[in-house]
Design a protein around this motif. Structure first.
Motif, PDB file in Angstrom:
ATOM      1  N   PRO A 136       0.958  -1.141  -0.192  1.00  0.00           N
ATOM      2  CA  PRO A 136       0.082   0.272  -0.192  1.00  0.00           C
ATOM      3  C   PRO A 136       0.366   1.424  -0.001  1.00  0.00           C
ATOM      4  N   GLY A 137       0.581   2.168  -0.738  1.00  0.00           N
ATOM      5  CA  GLY A 137       1.320   3.200  -1.026  1.00  0.00           C
ATOM      6  C   GLY A 137       2.623   3.370  -1.690  1.00  0.00           C
ATOM      7  N   GLU A 138       2.684   1.776  -2.343  1.00  0.00           N
ATOM      8  CA  GLU A 138       4.397   1.469  -2.701  1.00  0.00           C
ATOM      9  C   GLU A 138       4.075   1.548  -3.837  1.00  0.00           C
ATOM     10  N   GLY A 139       2.417   1.120  -4.806  1.00  0.00           N
ATOM     11  CA  GLY A 139       2.474   1.065  -6.164  1.00  0.00           C
ATOM     12  C   GLY A 139       2.998   2.414  -7.187  1.00  0.00           C
ATOM     13  N   ARG A 140       2.979   2.247  -8.461  1.00  0.00           N
ATOM     14  CA  ARG A 140       3.311   3.189  -8.678  1.00  0.00           C
ATOM     15  C   ARG A 140       2.346   3.282 -10.529  1.00  0.00           C
ATOM     16  N   LEU A 141       2.004   4.620 -10.793  1.00  0.00           N
ATOM     17  CA  LEU A 141       1.553   4.210 -11.767  1.00  0.00           C
ATOM     18  C   LEU A 141       1.568   5.163 -12.924  1.00  0.00           C
ATOM     19  N   ARG A 142       2.487   4.438 -14.098  1.00  0.00           N
ATOM     20  CA  ARG A 142       3.069   4.751 -14.992  1.00  0.00           C
ATOM     21  C   ARG A 142       2.516   4.857 -16.478  1.00  0.00           C
ATOM     22  N   ILE A 143       2.732   6.581 -16.994  1.00  0.00           N
ATOM     23  CA  ILE A 143       2.291   6.676 -18.539  1.00  0.00           C
ATOM     24  C   ILE A 143       2.786   7.663 -18.682  1.00  0.00           C
ATOM     25  N   GLU A 144       3.100   7.525 -20.207  1.00  0.00           N
ATOM     26  CA  GLU A 144       4.411   7.974 -21.561  1.00  0.00           C
ATOM     27  C   GLU A 144       3.279   8.594 -22.664  1.00  0.00           C
ATOM     28  N   VAL A 145       3.377   9.300 -22.929  1.00  0.00           N
ATOM     29  CA  VAL A 145       2.366   9.944 -24.366  1.00  0.00           C
ATOM     30  C   VAL A 145       4.195  10.521 -24.848  1.00  0.00           C
ATOM     31  N   ARG A 146       4.078   9.960 -26.001  1.00  0.00           N
ATOM     32  CA  ARG A 146       5.083   9.912 -27.315  1.00  0.00           C
ATOM     33  C   ARG A 146       4.535  10.581 -28.738  1.00  0.00           C
ATOM     34  N   ASP A 147       5.256  11.730 -29.086  1.00  0.00           N
ATOM     35  CA  ASP A 147       4.867  11.811 -30.697  1.00  0.00           C
ATOM     36  C   ASP A 147       5.933  12.319 -31.171  1.00  0.00           C
ATOM     37  N   ASP A 148       5.162  12.305 -32.432  1.00  0.00           N
ATOM     38  CA  ASP A 148       6.753  12.382 -33.212  1.00  0.00           C
ATOM     39  C   ASP A 148       6.501  13.880 -33.943  1.00  0.00           C
ATOM     40  N   GLY A 149       6.895  14.463 -32.859  1.00  0.00           N
ATOM     41  CA  GLY A 149       6.543  16.538 -33.529  1.00  0.00           C
ATOM     42  C   GLY A 149       7.897  16.550 -33.419  1.00  0.00           C
ATOM     43  N   CYS A 150       7.698  18.703 -33.230  1.00  0.00           N
ATOM     44  CA  CYS A 150       8.531  19.005 -33.804  1.00  0.00           C
ATOM     45  C   CYS A 150       9.634  19.481 -32.472  1.00  0.00           C
ATOM     46  N   GLY A 151       9.312  19.248 -30.513  1.00  0.00           N
ATOM     47  CA  GLY A 151       9.757  19.128 -30.155  1.00  0.00           C
ATOM     48  C   GLY A 151       9.323  20.461 -29.657  1.00  0.00           C
ATOM     49  N   GLY A 152      10.905  20.439 -28.529  1.00  0.00           N
ATOM     50  CA  GLY A 152      10.359  22.321 -28.300  1.00  0.00           C
ATOM     51  C   GLY A 152       9.358  22.386 -27.386  1.00  0.00           C
ATOM     52  N   ALA A 153       8.698  21.702 -26.465  1.00  0.00           N
ATOM     53  CA  ALA A 153       7.804  21.827 -25.181  1.00  0.00           C
ATOM     54  C   ALA A 153       8.939  22.047 -23.507  1.00  0.00           C
ATOM     55  N   ASP A 154       8.524  22.718 -22.885  1.00  0.00           N
ATOM     56  CA  ASP A 154       9.098  23.603 -22.393  1.00  0.00           C
ATOM     57  C   ASP A 154       8.021  23.483 -21.011  1.00  0.00           C
ATOM     58  N   ALA A 155       8.409  22.002 -19.935  1.00  0.00           N
ATOM     59  CA  ALA A 155       7.895  22.674 -18.511  1.00  0.00           C
ATOM     60  C   ALA A 155       7.134  23.810 -17.832  1.00  0.00           C
ATOM     61  N   ARG A 156       8.430  24.239 -17.525  1.00  0.00           N
ATOM     62  CA  ARG A 156       8.000  25.519 -16.883  1.00  0.00           C
ATOM     63  C   ARG A 156       8.037  26.610 -18.062  1.00  0.00           C
ATOM     64  N   ALA A 157       7.710  26.457 -19.323  1.00  0.00           N
ATOM     65  CA  ALA A 157       7.079  27.762 -20.114  1.00  0.00           C
ATOM     66  C   ALA A 157       6.274  28.326 -19.263  1.00  0.00           C
TER      67      ALA A 157
END
Lengths: 214, 407
Positions: free
Chosen positions: B350-371
């Motif tokens: 309990p409390g130590e399971g992990r949900l992992r999701i990945e979203v990948r695309d073949d686009g042009c990139g350049g996304a910034d999590a802090r922008a």
């Protein structure tokens, strides 16, 4: 004329549907407001068709759908038409999985406004046909974009109507072409998608749906 | 504040203090000596690390013991590590000031506090106790006895007088005993309770989680209200208009048809709105189907590889909206032709399971999590559940979004 058991928790809609079905010559033998009462009414009246909403008391989740599936499991030949407030492929898939997909329908609730088409759908399901909401079909077509690229736009249109459960003549009427033309389109589609040729409308619908669901 | 049961609890606090403190002294000495002696052989280093962390369990025990004399509970000053495992836990503890305060307290307890406790207990309870026991002691000894190794007693009269004196002394000393225990508890609280900033941080974290939960509940309420109210009425209206059209004379039928179209359009818009607020599929079928549903609606074709069990509602909800936001970003900025979503759940305690999701695309990139894009909101949303979001988006692509939520 079909003897219908209707389950819908909104009184407003329930009354409206009773009126609508009456207008097209069907008799609502019982109109109930929750899934439990639906089960009892079906047991009491053995209707020709069950028309039920997905979301109903007490949990307001998918009680209506669950009950519809249970009724189909108990009697795979009982025609069931399920109305849903929004498109949910999972719902449609579960319904089509019962009684080899004969006599089931899944429609958006909004469609009851198109009263004539709705009445036609009711009759189709009552006669053992399959009815799938155009919105579900649209999603299915979008999912299988790649293999469908081989089809012409017209063929894709026809494929969508077949998946909705329409007969050749209904498709011809909808697209304003001859039935022979529709037949030719369908032959081409089945050929391009490697599906077995089938004269029987119903088998064809199921084959196309199975293909689209991948 | 010390209640009427106070003196007894105070005595209990001091007695248990001695019982904890004496073995602790031995333990710390053994660890320190062994650690120092074995350091040239390198084995000593882990022992010294263990010594440094010794304050953590001692602190936990002492906070628990504090409840004997102090009704206000003392929360633990530590944070929960973001990832499971002993290394992560130890790493976090070494960086926390509270760990070092606890170590200080442990040394103080072992070296000073428990002997002091013992002294006070002996003075306040031991001596009066011996005096009260004088008659019994005399009866056992025969003709004379020494009380508390101090006074010689040789008659029952003297013994009874001594016992009476002992009772008075005991009652008189109870109050100072309680005072001492209180002071002793204050020292423990000072060193073991979270500091103001630590407490505020914990409170802010909790209130943030509460806010998100309330926000989520409100979303569902709005969804239900719209569904049960406006949507049903509009469907009924559309149905009535449809029926009226059947029987109306041509001219009226035309106007009814226009009204009917408007009603249907409103209905369609409302349906989409409700779906956006909180999709029913999420509640009914869980995250896996809800992601498939979001994929169906995506402007860019999506390939799914998602196998997930039902998870806790806040987790499903946060992950779902995160995926939806990610898909919207792909549609808006990436010029991608295809998206891949994978989702897995790694089971754990309990409390130590992990949900992992990945979203990948073949686009042009350049996304910034802090922008300041939707990505910031995504990060915040996951952070409430101690989840993380990493974005790898080199200019030129591809963009890979990886989210992980403990649950």
């Amino acid at each position: 004329m079909l003897r219908v058991v209707l389950a819908e928790d909104s009184v407003l809609l329930r009354e409206g549907l009773v009126g609508l079905l009456g207008r097209f010559g069907h008799e609502v033998v019982a109109a109930v407001g929750d899934a439990r009462a639906l089960r009892d009414a079906v047991a009491a009246h053995s209707p020709d068709l069950v028309l039920t909403d997905v979301r109903m008391p007490p949990g307001f989740q998918d009680e209506g759908l669950r009950e519809a599936l249970a009724l189909r499991a108990a009697d795979p030949r009982l025609p069931v038409l399920v109305l849903s407030q929004y498109v949910q492929r999972a719902y449609a898939a579960e319904l089509l999985g019962t009684g080899d997909g004969t006599g089931v329908g899944y429609l958006l609730k909004d469609r009851v406004g198109q009263v004539e088409q709705f009445a036609e759908a009711v009759e189709r399901v009552g006669a053992g046909g399959t009815v799938v909401d155009p919105e579900v079909v649209r999603q299915l077509l979008r999912r299988r974009r790649d293999p469908l690229e081989a089809l012409t736009p017209r063929e894709r249109e026809v494929l969508g109507l077949v998946a909705e459960g329409r007969s050749n003549s209904a498709i011809a009427r909808e697209l304003v072409v001859t039935e022979a033309a529709v037949g030719k389109h369908i032959g081409n589609i089945l050929g391009k998608l490697d599906l077995p040729p089938a004269q029987d409308t119903h088998r064809r619908v199921l084959a196309v749906l199975a293909y689209l669901r991948g | 504040m010390i209640s009427r049961a106070g003196p007894w609890r105070a005595a209990g606090y001091l007695v248990t203090g001695v019982l904890v403190g004496a073995p602790l002294l031995v333990g710390l000495l053994v660890l320190a000596v062994a650690g120092a002696a074995l350091t040239p052989l390198l084995v000593g280093l882990p022992l010294l690390a263990l010594l440094a962390l010794a304050g953590v369990p001692v602190g936990a025990m002492e906070r628990w013991r504090l409840r004997l004399v102090d009704p206000a509970p003392v929360p633990a000053p530590h944070r929960t590590p973001d990832v499971p495992g002993l290394a992560a836990w130890a790493g976090l503890r070494f960086t926390e000031r509270a760990t070092w305060r606890e170590l200080g307290y442990a040394v103080l307890l072992a070296a000073v506090l428990w002997p002091l406790d013992l002294l006070v207990l002996t003075g306040a309870a031991g001596i009066p106790g011996a005096m009260i026991g004088a008659p019994a002691q005399l009866a056992l000894a025969g003709d004379e006895t020494r009380v508390a190794k101090l006074w010689l007693i040789d008659s029952y009269g003297q013994a009874c007088l001594c016992a009476a004196g002992g009772t008075v002394l005991l009652l008189a000393l109870l109050w100072p005993l309680a005072r001492y225990a209180r002071a002793r508890a204050a020292v423990a609280r000072l060193l073991l309770a979270p500091r103001e900033t630590e407490r505020q941080l914990a409170e802010v974290t909790r209130s943030r989680a509460r806010l998100v939960a309330a926000f989520e509940a409100e979303r569902r309420r709005i969804e239900r209200d719209l569904h049960d109210g406006a949507q049903q009425r509009l469907v009924a209206l559309s149905m009535q208009l449809g029926l009226a059209r059947l029987d109306a004379p041509p001219e009226l039928a035309q106007r009814l048809a226009a009204a009917h179209r408007d009603a249907d359009q409103a209905l369609g818009e409302l349906r989409e709105l409700i779906h956006g607020i909180h999709p029913q599929v999420l509640a009914d079928y869980g995250l896996g189907d809800a992601i498939a549903d979001a994929a169906d609606r995506s402007a860019v074709p999506v390939e799914l590889d998602v196998e997930l069990p039902r998870l806790a509602e806040p987790v499903e909800s946060a992950a779902y909206f995160a995926v939806r936001e990610a898909l919207a970003n792909v549609g808006r900025h990436s010029r991608a032709r295809r998206v891949w979503i994978s989702g897995r759940y790694a089971r754990g305690r309990p409390g130590e399971g992990r949900l992992r999701i990945e979203v990948r695309d073949d686009g042009c990139g350049g996304a910034d999590a802090r922008a300041g894009t939707g990505l910031t909101g995504l990060t915040d949303r996951l952070a409430v559940l101690d989840g993380t979001l990493t974005v790898d988006s080199p200019s030129g692509g591809p963009t890979v979004l990886h989210m992980e939520i403990p649950c």
